[in-house]
Design an enzyme around this catalytic site. Structure first.
Site, PDB file in Angstrom:
ATOM      1  NE  ARG A  48       0.008   1.562   3.291  1.00 40.18           N
ATOM      2  CZ  ARG A  48       0.941   2.431   3.307  1.00 40.18           C
ATOM      3  NH1 ARG A  48       2.186   1.920   3.517  1.00 40.18           N
ATOM      4  NH2 ARG A  48       0.566   3.485   3.468  1.00 40.18           N
ATOM      5  N   GLY A  49       0.263   2.176  -0.124  1.00 43.26           N
ATOM      6  CA  GLY A  49       0.971   3.515  -0.559  1.00 43.26           C
ATOM      7  C   GLY A  49       1.018   3.854  -1.904  1.00 43.26           C
ATOM      8  CB  ALA A  50      -0.161   6.935  -3.913  1.00 49.58           C
ATOM      9  NE  ARG A  91      -6.312   0.564  -1.637  1.00 50.97           N
ATOM     10  CZ  ARG A  91      -5.405   1.072  -0.537  1.00 50.97           C
ATOM     11  NH1 ARG A  91      -4.234   0.817  -0.456  1.00 50.97           N
ATOM     12  NH2 ARG A  91      -6.307   1.816   0.174  1.00 50.97           N
ATOM     13  CD  GLN A 196      -3.033   2.741   6.762  1.00 51.81           C
ATOM     14  OE1 GLN A 196      -3.646   3.027   7.832  1.00 51.81           O
ATOM     15  NE2 GLN A 196      -3.738   2.500   5.656  1.00 51.81           N
ATOM     16  CG  ASP A 237      -3.206   7.908  -1.300  1.00 54.76           C
ATOM     17  OD1 ASP A 237      -3.229   8.612  -0.147  1.00 54.76           O
ATOM     18  OD2 ASP A 237      -3.084   6.860  -1.269  1.00 54.76           O
ATOM     19  CG  ASN A 247      -2.482  11.650   2.564  1.00 60.63           C
ATOM     20  OD1 ASN A 247      -2.057  10.617   1.760  1.00 60.63           O
ATOM     21  ND2 ASN A 247      -2.415  11.829   3.779  1.00 60.63           N
ATOM     22  CE  LYS A 248      -5.236   5.512   4.368  1.00 58.48           C
ATOM     23  NZ  LYS A 248      -6.193   4.492   3.716  1.00 58.48           N
TER      24      LYS A 248
HETATM   25  O1  MRU Z   1      -4.484   3.099   2.018  1.00 52.66           O
HETATM   26  P1  MRU Z   1      -3.030   3.446   1.758  1.00 52.66           P
HETATM   27  O2  MRU Z   1      -2.296   2.925   3.051  1.00 52.66           O
HETATM   28  O3  MRU Z   1      -2.556   2.922   0.692  1.00 52.66           O
HETATM   29  O4  MRU Z   1      -2.833   4.893   1.859  1.00 52.66           O
HETATM   30  C1  MRU Z   1      -1.805   5.675   1.649  1.00 52.66           C
HETATM   31  C2  MRU Z   1      -1.835   6.752   2.279  1.00 52.66           C
HETATM   32  O5  MRU Z   1      -2.575   7.529   2.151  1.00 52.66           O
HETATM   33  C3  MRU Z   1      -0.429   7.402   2.455  1.00 52.66           C
HETATM   34  O6  MRU Z   1      -0.496   8.004   3.864  1.00 52.66           O
HETATM   35  C4  MRU Z   1       0.257   8.384   1.376  1.00 52.66           C
HETATM   36  O7  MRU Z   1       0.243   9.553   1.913  1.00 52.66           O
HETATM   37  C5  MRU Z   1       0.361   8.227   0.171  1.00 52.66           C
HETATM   38  S1  MRU Z   1       1.796   7.069  -0.120  1.00 52.66           S
HETATM   39  C6  MRU Z   1       3.094   7.592   0.147  1.00 52.66           C
END
Ligand code: MRU
Length: 350
Positions: A48-50, A91, A196, A237, A247-248
């Site tokens: 995970r993580g963009a 996703r 996370q 993201d 973002n998250k």
């Molecule tokens: O749902 P995830 O864990 O894939 O989401 C990731 C995020 O939101 C991260 O915080 C993020 O900022 C992007 S990845 C560097």
């Protein structure tokens, strides 16, 4: 820790992927020989993580190309196109996924035989990974200028090596500032419901030796009011052309709180996370995930049976709450439509 942690790697026809759902208790590297396993790993957030999602998709498609049993290009392209669609359905929010898939499709369109395409896809997946790593290093140089000695920095979710090509976005900036000798203190939101921040950010910060503390998400307002926070840095993201940033979930709350407390709120992300095709954040699809992520802690149910849940995985922070967006091309300030566009290289792909 100076070695580079890679969330996803290619090893002679196998995709090796760190199972992030098992950290910090166990560091387990899974090995996949079927692209469907990679797609599932993205869906269930083993990776995970963009940026890391985009990289995983690229290596998954490299694997797929070797599984397609076609000797002629039309049949190969058709099968590859179908697999790309399935990969894209894993996703919806992180735009790096779609950027990487598009880039892999473009690579195939430039090849004349399946054999050539198979070789080219591997090169492309490596390039996507290395370009992301290099972008993060450059981003860190720009971002570290914003951090002064003794700064308290609040962050959310996880933006480190495991979320990217091996360095990190917001966490990469914190890492470099620390390595430059700045005595920063990092506060990491635990990041309900998938934790996370508690599991991954806390772990990476420990590995790096950066002084840090974890807070529950609901402590952020009091922490800011206490005067301990000098800036907030979050990842992204998907960033719309005008700077609105997905973002998250919980990021938007931090931006509102930072605004109230007059604390600068920064976003750090590579340009591959900017979606120049959408004018503003209203066009960003926000993923809703399984209610079990909220009602359960691991396998233990903590909510009443049958309770209804709303579980969006992301929120969109309006550009007006963002002081600056840090990318590998510099620090963009409002108006972001102009400043981000100016950073965009004409030849840039995914
Ligand atoms: O749902 P995830 O864990 O894939 O989401 C990731 C995020 O939101 C991260 O915080 C993020 O900022 C992007 S990845 C560097």
């Amino acid at each position: 820790m100076t070695t580079r942690i890679k969330p996803v790697e290619w090893a002679e026809g196998i995709v090796r992927l760190v199972d992030q759902t098992r950290l910090p208790a166990q560091y387990v590297v899974e090995e996949y020989t079927d692209w469907r396993q990679v797609a599932e790993a993205i869906q269930v957030m083993k990776v995970r993580g963009a940026p890391a999602i985009g990289i995983a998709a690229a290596y998954g498609l490299t694997l797929a190309a070797r599984q397609i049993d076609a000797s002629e290009m039309p049949a190969f392209r058709a099968a590859f196109g179908d697999i790309c669609q399935s990969m894209a359905a894993t996703r919806p929010t992180a735009v790096n996924l779609f950027g990487a898939i598009e880039r892999m499709q473009r690579a195939v369109s430039e090849c004349e035989t399946p054999e050539a395409a198979r070789a080219r896809l591997l090169e492309e997946a490596h390039a996507i990974t290395e370009e992301d790593y290099e972008a993060d290093l450059r981003m860190a140089e720009y971002g570290a200028h914003l951090l002064k000695n003794r700064f308290g920095v609040l962050t959310i979710c996880h933006t480190g090596a495991l979320a990217t090509g091996g360095y990190g976005t917001a966490l990469g900036i914190l890492r470099l500032a620390w390595e430059q000798g700045k005595a920063i203190e990092v506060y990491a939101c635990e990041t309900r419901p998938r934790l996370q921040g508690l599991r991954l950010t806390a772990w990476e910060l420990q590995q790096l030796g950066i002084p840090s503390r974890v807070i529950t998400d609901s402590m952020a307002a009091s922490l800011m009011a206490s005067g301990k926070i000098d800036c907030v840095i979050a990842g992204a993201d998907r960033i719309a052309a005008n700077g609105d940033t997905a973002n998250k979930i919980g990021t938007y709350s931090l931006a509102v709180l930072a605004h109230y407390h007059q604390i600068p709120f920064y976003i750090a992300a590579p340009l591959t996370t900017v979606d120049f095709n959408i004018s503003d954040g209203s066009h960003i699809p926000v993923e809703e995930r399984d209610p079990r992520e909220v009602t359960h802690l691991g396998e233990i149910q903590i909510a009443p049976e049958g309770v209804r849940v709303w579980n969006p995985a992301f929120d969109v922070t309006p550009a007006s709450l963002i002081e600056a967006i840090i990318t590998e091309e510099g620090i963009a300030y409002a108006p972001f439509t102009e400043t981000l566009n100016a950073q965009r290289a004409p030849s840039r792909g995914a």
